[in-house]
Structures are given as structure tokens and as C-alpha cells.
Scaffold this active site. Structure first.
Site, PDB file in Angstrom:
ATOM      1  N   ASN A   1       0.859  -1.188   0.000  1.00  0.00           N
ATOM      2  CA  ASN A   1       0.000   0.000   0.000  1.00  0.00           C
ATOM      3  C   ASN A   1       0.894   1.235   0.000  1.00  0.00           C
ATOM      4  O   ASN A   1       1.513   1.550   1.006  1.00  0.00           O
ATOM      5  CB  ASN A   1      -0.894  -0.020   1.251  1.00  0.00           C
ATOM      6  CG  ASN A   1      -1.672   1.274   1.417  1.00  0.00           C
ATOM      7  OD1 ASN A   1      -1.868   2.024   0.456  1.00  0.00           O
ATOM      8  ND2 ASN A   1      -2.120   1.542   2.636  1.00  0.00           N
TER       9      ASN A   1
ATOM     10  N   LYS B   1       0.047   4.313  -0.250  1.00  0.00           N
ATOM     11  CA  LYS B   1      -0.570   5.523   0.313  1.00  0.00           C
ATOM     12  C   LYS B   1      -0.380   6.688  -0.687  1.00  0.00           C
ATOM     13  O   LYS B   1      -0.392   6.446  -1.889  1.00  0.00           O
ATOM     14  CB  LYS B   1       0.015   5.824   1.691  1.00  0.00           C
ATOM     15  CG  LYS B   1       0.056   4.576   2.585  1.00  0.00           C
ATOM     16  CD  LYS B   1       0.402   4.851   4.005  1.00  0.00           C
ATOM     17  CE  LYS B   1       0.601   3.528   4.718  1.00  0.00           C
ATOM     18  NZ  LYS B   1       0.376   3.596   6.143  1.00  0.00           N
TER      19      LYS B   1
ATOM     20  N   HIS C   1      -9.213   1.019   5.129  1.00  0.00           N
ATOM     21  CA  HIS C   1      -7.903   1.197   5.778  1.00  0.00           C
ATOM     22  C   HIS C   1      -8.077   2.116   6.988  1.00  0.00           C
ATOM     23  O   HIS C   1      -8.888   3.042   6.969  1.00  0.00           O
ATOM     24  CB  HIS C   1      -6.917   1.801   4.781  1.00  0.00           C
ATOM     25  CG  HIS C   1      -5.517   1.784   5.288  1.00  0.00           C
ATOM     26  ND1 HIS C   1      -5.041   2.733   6.155  1.00  0.00           N
ATOM     27  CD2 HIS C   1      -4.494   0.916   5.087  1.00  0.00           C
ATOM     28  CE1 HIS C   1      -3.781   2.457   6.455  1.00  0.00           C
ATOM     29  NE2 HIS C   1      -3.431   1.354   5.814  1.00  0.00           N
TER      30      HIS C   1
ATOM     31  N   GLU D   1      -6.421   4.508   8.065  1.00  0.00           N
ATOM     32  CA  GLU D   1      -6.253   5.944   7.791  1.00  0.00           C
ATOM     33  C   GLU D   1      -7.534   6.531   7.210  1.00  0.00           C
ATOM     34  O   GLU D   1      -7.877   7.684   7.471  1.00  0.00           O
ATOM     35  CB  GLU D   1      -5.045   6.157   6.857  1.00  0.00           C
ATOM     36  CG  GLU D   1      -3.740   5.962   7.611  1.00  0.00           C
ATOM     37  CD  GLU D   1      -2.572   5.497   6.760  1.00  0.00           C
ATOM     38  OE1 GLU D   1      -2.640   5.583   5.527  1.00  0.00           O
ATOM     39  OE2 GLU D   1      -1.577   5.033   7.358  1.00  0.00           O
TER      40      GLU D   1
ATOM     41  N   GLU E   1      -4.997  -5.302  10.701  1.00  0.00           N
ATOM     42  CA  GLU E   1      -4.001  -4.261  10.888  1.00  0.00           C
ATOM     43  C   GLU E   1      -4.263  -3.542  12.211  1.00  0.00           C
ATOM     44  O   GLU E   1      -5.081  -2.606  12.248  1.00  0.00           O
ATOM     45  CB  GLU E   1      -4.065  -3.252   9.744  1.00  0.00           C
ATOM     46  CG  GLU E   1      -3.832  -3.850   8.376  1.00  0.00           C
ATOM     47  CD  GLU E   1      -3.283  -2.832   7.404  1.00  0.00           C
ATOM     48  OE1 GLU E   1      -2.190  -3.062   6.889  1.00  0.00           O
ATOM     49  OE2 GLU E   1      -3.936  -1.793   7.183  1.00  0.00           O
TER      50      GLU E   1
ATOM     51  N   GLY F   1       2.581   2.174  10.601  1.00  0.00           N
ATOM     52  CA  GLY F   1       3.472   3.316  10.421  1.00  0.00           C
ATOM     53  C   GLY F   1       4.218   3.725  11.682  1.00  0.00           C
ATOM     54  O   GLY F   1       4.819   4.797  11.739  1.00  0.00           O
TER      55      GLY F   1
ATOM     56  N   SER G   1       3.760  -2.285  10.189  1.00  0.00           N
ATOM     57  CA  SER G   1       5.232  -2.238  10.328  1.00  0.00           C
ATOM     58  C   SER G   1       5.907  -3.540   9.899  1.00  0.00           C
ATOM     59  O   SER G   1       6.876  -3.979  10.531  1.00  0.00           O
ATOM     60  CB  SER G   1       5.620  -1.847  11.755  1.00  0.00           C
ATOM     61  OG  SER G   1       5.126  -0.558  12.056  1.00  0.00           O
TER      62      SER G   1
HETATM   63  C1  PEP Z   1      -0.562   0.000   5.884  1.00  0.00           C
HETATM   64  O1  PEP Z   1      -0.529   1.124   5.399  1.00  0.00           O
HETATM   65  O2  PEP Z   1      -1.511  -0.752   5.626  1.00  0.00           O
HETATM   66  C2  PEP Z   1       0.525  -0.406   6.768  1.00  0.00           C
HETATM   67  C3  PEP Z   1       0.446  -1.581   7.338  1.00  0.00           C
HETATM   68  O3  PEP Z   1       1.570   0.489   6.938  1.00  0.00           O
HETATM   69  P1  PEP Z   1       3.035   0.179   7.576  1.00  0.00           P
HETATM   70  O4  PEP Z   1       3.512  -1.116   6.961  1.00  0.00           O
HETATM   71  O5  PEP Z   1       3.861   1.349   7.183  1.00  0.00           O
HETATM   72  O6  PEP Z   1       2.846   0.042   9.053  1.00  0.00           O
END
Ligand code: PEP
Length: 255
Positions: free
Chosen positions: A9, A11, A95, A97, A167, A173, A213
Site C-alpha cells: 500500500n 498511500k 484502511h 487511515e 491491521e 506506520g 510495520s
Molecule cells: C498499511 O498502510 O496498511 C501499513 C500496514 O503500513 P506500515 O507497513 O507502514 O505500518
């Protein structure tokens, strides 16, 4: 046996030119990997270029969101048929976000899942608890609500292609990933609920991937946990070598 699924992803990162450069390099790095479903999710503006650059490869393209209507007066929105026309085959829905920054709810997630299926796109549905919710021991209740309301009226036969991304919001992040044991516990719970609500066979086919992460250094420990069928990767997917390494280390993880 479920085929591992790994999606990146991006973003709001990468221009069209940067996308094409990445995809051309990435497809060469993963060209021999035929036992992992590999997906990249660039911004809307780069979807078509990404799909063209990935043509005739084992790399598929996803959008990061969609609107539930086919067309209409919805300034700034993009519909499933418009995404499908670019050559993308998947779409990320719900997601964290989008939930925290843009008011996404389980009800809107539900409408978007229906729109994705109607438009021929495979949904990658994100669920997960915040740190507060985990500390209040509400993780399972939150996941139950997100599955029940988000997947309301999804048919059992639609569960096989659908991908669920667990998640934990506190791991996205932040550099702080869930421990393999925490991931295994949450994924086991999600699988159990899918079995109860959709039946054993469809639940067995649904991929449940971990996000938060993920890096080349931790993917193996996470992906070898029971019911962890791959990963949704944010930050580390922006680097072509790191992401190809994550894909490679996700192979045969359940064996
Ligand atoms: C994501 O954006 O779905 C995500 C898991 O981000 P990150 O791997 O940066 O934590």
C-alpha cells in the site's frame, strides 16, 4: 492450502514516472515467484500506468479506495468501473487511515465491498483495533463488529476471493509490529468468526493477512504463524528491494 497474499500500500506516495520505474524493476525481481499472489496499490493517478507496466507479469494492481456508486455528483470520488478500466483488479477498503482521517465507517465499508464485487474488483478489507481498545481488552469485540457490520450480506461464496487485512492501528506506520503471538491470536479469532458466520469451507479459503510495520526482518516470523496468510505492507513497500524481499520471504511460510 491458501496461496500467500502480499500487497504493498503506497498511500499518497509516487508519481506516475516513479511508479513505472518501480514496477519495471519490481516485476523482474519477483518474476520467478509463482506461489505468492503479489499486489501493488499505487495512488489513483498511477493505476493505469502501473497496470500497463505490470502487464503479462505476476504482479497485480489495486486501488486504495473506491466510492460505492457507479457514477454521480460525488466530487473527488472514483468508482469501481473506473478503477477496473485502468487494469486494476483489487481495491483496499476500510484502511485505518480512511477510518480515522476521513470518517470511514463499517457501514461505508459494507457498501464499498458490495460495489467492488459488482464492479469485478477483489476487496482487501482492513480491520483492526486501536491501542486504547486493545488496552481495554476490546480487541475481539472490535474485530467482531468490523467483520459483522463490514461484511454484512457478503455471500459465503464471495469469501474465497476476498482478503481480510488484520491491521492493529497501533502498529501502522509506527515501527511497532504486533508480536507473532499477538498476530496468531487475532488471526485465529477472525478465522473462528468467519467459520461461525460463513461456514467452515468458505472461512478456510479466505486469506487473512497481517499489516503493521512489516519489514524484511520480521515477515518470516509473522507469516509462519497459523492463519497468517501474508501481509499488507505500507512503508516498506515503497522500497522496491525491501518489498521484493518481503514477497520472497512470504513463500511457503505455512509449510
Ligand atoms: C498499511 O498502510 O496498511 C501499513 C500496514 O503500513 P506500515 O507497513 O507502514 O505500518
Amino acid at each position: 492450502m491458501r496461496t500467500p497474499f502480499v500487497a504493498g500500500n503506497w498511500k499518497m506516495f509516487k508519481t506516475v514516472a516513479e511508479t513505472v520505474k518501480y514496477v519495471k524493476e519490481f516485476r523482474n525481481l519477483v518474476t520467478n515467484i509463482d506461489d505468492v499472489e503479489i499486489v501493488l496499490a499505487p495512488p489513483f493517478t498511477a493505476l493505469h500506468a502501473a497496470a500497463e507496466a505490470a502487464r503479462n507479469s505476476n504482479v497485480c494492481i489495486a486501488a486504495q479506495d473506491l466510492h460505492w456508486e457507479r457514477e454521480g455528483a460525488f466530487t473527488g470520488e472514483v468508482s469501481a468501473p473506473m478503477i477496473a478500466e485502468t487494469g486494476a483488479e483489487y481495491v483496499i477498503i476500510g484502511h485505518s487511515e480512511r477510518r480515522t482521517l476521513f470518517g470511514e465507517t463499517d457501514a461505508s465499508v459494507n457498501r464499498k465491498i458490495a460495489a467492488a464485487f459488482a464492479g469485478g474488483l477483489t476487496p482487501i478489507v482492513c480491520i483492526g483495533e486501536t491501542l486504547d481498545q486493545r488496552e481495554r481488552n476490546e480487541t475481539f469485540a472490535v474485530l467482531d463488529r468490523q467483520i459483522r457490520d463490514g461484511l454484512d450480506r457478503v455471500r459465503s461464496d464471495q469469501l474465497a476471493p476476498l482478503v481480510i487485512a488484520y491491521e492493529p492501528v497501533w502498529a501502522i506506520g509506527t515501527g511497532r509490529n504486533a508480536t507473532p503471538a499477538q498476530a496468531a491470536e487475532a488471526h485465529g479469532h477472525i478465522r473462528k468468526r468467519l467459520q461461525q458466520w460463513f461456514g467452515a469451507e468458505p472461512a478456510e479459503l479466505c486469506r487473512i493477512v497481517y499489516g503493521g510495520s512489516v519489514k524484511p526482518e520480521n515477515i518470516r516470523d509473522l507469516a509462519t504463524q497459523p492463519h497468517v496468510d501474508g501481509a499488507l505492507v505500507g512503508g516498506a513497500s515503497l522500497d522496491v528491494k525491501a518489498f521484493s524481499e518481503i514477497v520472497s520471504r512470504s513463500r511457503n511460510a505455512q509449510v
